[in-house]
Design a protein around this motif. Structure first.
Motif, mmCIF file in Angstrom:
data_model
loop_
_atom_site.group_PDB
_atom_site.id
_atom_site.type_symbol
_atom_site.label_atom_id
_atom_site.label_comp_id
_atom_site.label_asym_id
_atom_site.label_seq_id
_atom_site.Cartn_x
_atom_site.Cartn_y
_atom_site.Cartn_z
ATOM 1 N N ARG B 12 0.852 -1.189 0.000
ATOM 2 C CA ARG B 12 0.000 0.000 0.000
ATOM 3 C C ARG B 12 0.885 1.235 0.000
ATOM 4 N N LEU B 13 0.623 2.160 -0.911
ATOM 5 C CA LEU B 13 1.390 3.385 -1.024
ATOM 6 C C LEU B 13 0.450 4.570 -1.068
ATOM 7 N N GLN B 14 0.976 5.704 -0.674
ATOM 8 C CA GLN B 14 0.232 6.938 -0.876
ATOM 9 C C GLN B 14 0.499 7.441 -2.294
ATOM 10 N N GLU B 15 -0.449 8.130 -2.858
ATOM 11 C CA GLU B 15 -0.253 8.720 -4.174
ATOM 12 C C GLU B 15 1.036 9.529 -4.171
ATOM 13 N N GLY B 16 1.883 9.295 -5.191
ATOM 14 C CA GLY B 16 3.135 10.012 -5.295
ATOM 15 C C GLY B 16 4.317 9.347 -4.609
ATOM 16 N N PRO B 80 -3.697 6.655 -8.134
ATOM 17 C CA PRO B 80 -4.667 5.618 -7.738
ATOM 18 C C PRO B 80 -4.986 4.635 -8.866
ATOM 19 N N GLU B 81 -4.974 5.091 -10.119
ATOM 20 C CA GLU B 81 -5.285 4.191 -11.233
ATOM 21 C C GLU B 81 -4.194 3.145 -11.486
ATOM 22 N N THR B 105 -1.844 -1.209 -4.001
ATOM 23 C CA THR B 105 -2.930 -0.267 -3.741
ATOM 24 C C THR B 105 -2.335 1.119 -3.551
ATOM 25 N N ILE B 106 -2.821 2.061 -4.334
ATOM 26 C CA ILE B 106 -2.370 3.449 -4.224
ATOM 27 C C ILE B 106 -3.500 4.284 -3.633
#
Lengths: 114, 108
Positions: B12-16, B80-81, B105-106
């Protein structure tokens, strides 16, 4: 252009019945592949055809599974006397050349054996 | 026995937030190392083929690299995409061996 198509998209069958799954590859692709993907699992290689011939059938899970390809085009995967453990998504792919070239996948057939 | 192992199983990552996915392989007579993306309920979508150690390929925010034992899929500034399961596969003499995939998962 048309991609790989598979039919049916969903199949529910009773234990012990036979099923046939169909794959129409991209026109001109010489190689065709069948995979099985159980829920939450990776892809399990079943068999591949170069032209109408299958060099290695050892990936088929049991002798209840068979596959054929005709006219270097459509392929059929047949499962006889289905068992509950056969429930999975069956994916077909095709490629222009053999195993060194990228494969293009169909949407799969979801098989549920009750 | 031919084997392909991917890690981590899920990420799981944050956007960017950039990161890398790992694919370790032992495939005799390797003819190509492939990366695919799979969205839920769909067949895998081809991303890259790598043929020799040192080779790199890029597509948008993705870059794939290959060594003699591993391949990495680097994702830079993901969106996210980009959320999907990423599959690695080694093409041998008679079959393609897939890893179990990394579910990415972003979060926006």
């Amino acid at each position: 252009g048309a991609g790989v198509s598979q039919s049916p998209s969903n199949k529910v069958t009773e234990k012990g019945k036979d099923v046939e799954l169909r794959c129409d590859p991209i026109s001109g692709h010489t190689a065709l592949y069948w995979y099985r993907q159980r829920l939450g699992q990776g892809l399990e290689f079943l068999i591949y055809f170069q032209g109408n011939s299958a060099p290695d059938k050892s990936g088929l899970p049991s002798d209840r599974f068979s596959a054929e390809r005709t006219g270097e085009s459509v392929s059929t995967l047949t499962i006889q006397r289905t068992q509950q453990e056969d429930s999975a998504v069956y994916l077909c792919a095709s490629s222009f050349f053999g195993l060194a070239s990228e494969q293009y996948f169909g949407p799969g057939t979801r098989l549920t054996v009750t | 026995e031919d084997q392909v192992t991917q890690s981590p199983e899920a990420l799981r990552l944050q956007e960017g937030e950039s990161s890398s996915l790992n694919c370790s392989y032992t495939v005799s007579g390797l003819r190509g190392l492939f990366w695919y993306r799979q969205d839920p309920g769909k067949g895998p979508e081809f991303l890259f083929t790598l043929y020799s150690a040192g080779e790199e390929k890029e597509k948008e925010r993705l870059k794939a690299t290959l060594t003699k034992k591993e391949s990495f899929l680097h994702i830079t500034a993901p969106k996210p995409e980009d959320s999907a399961t990423y599959l690695c596969a080694g093409g041998g003499a008679q079959k393609l061996v897939f890893g179990q995939g990394t579910r990415l998962t972003i979060n926006p």
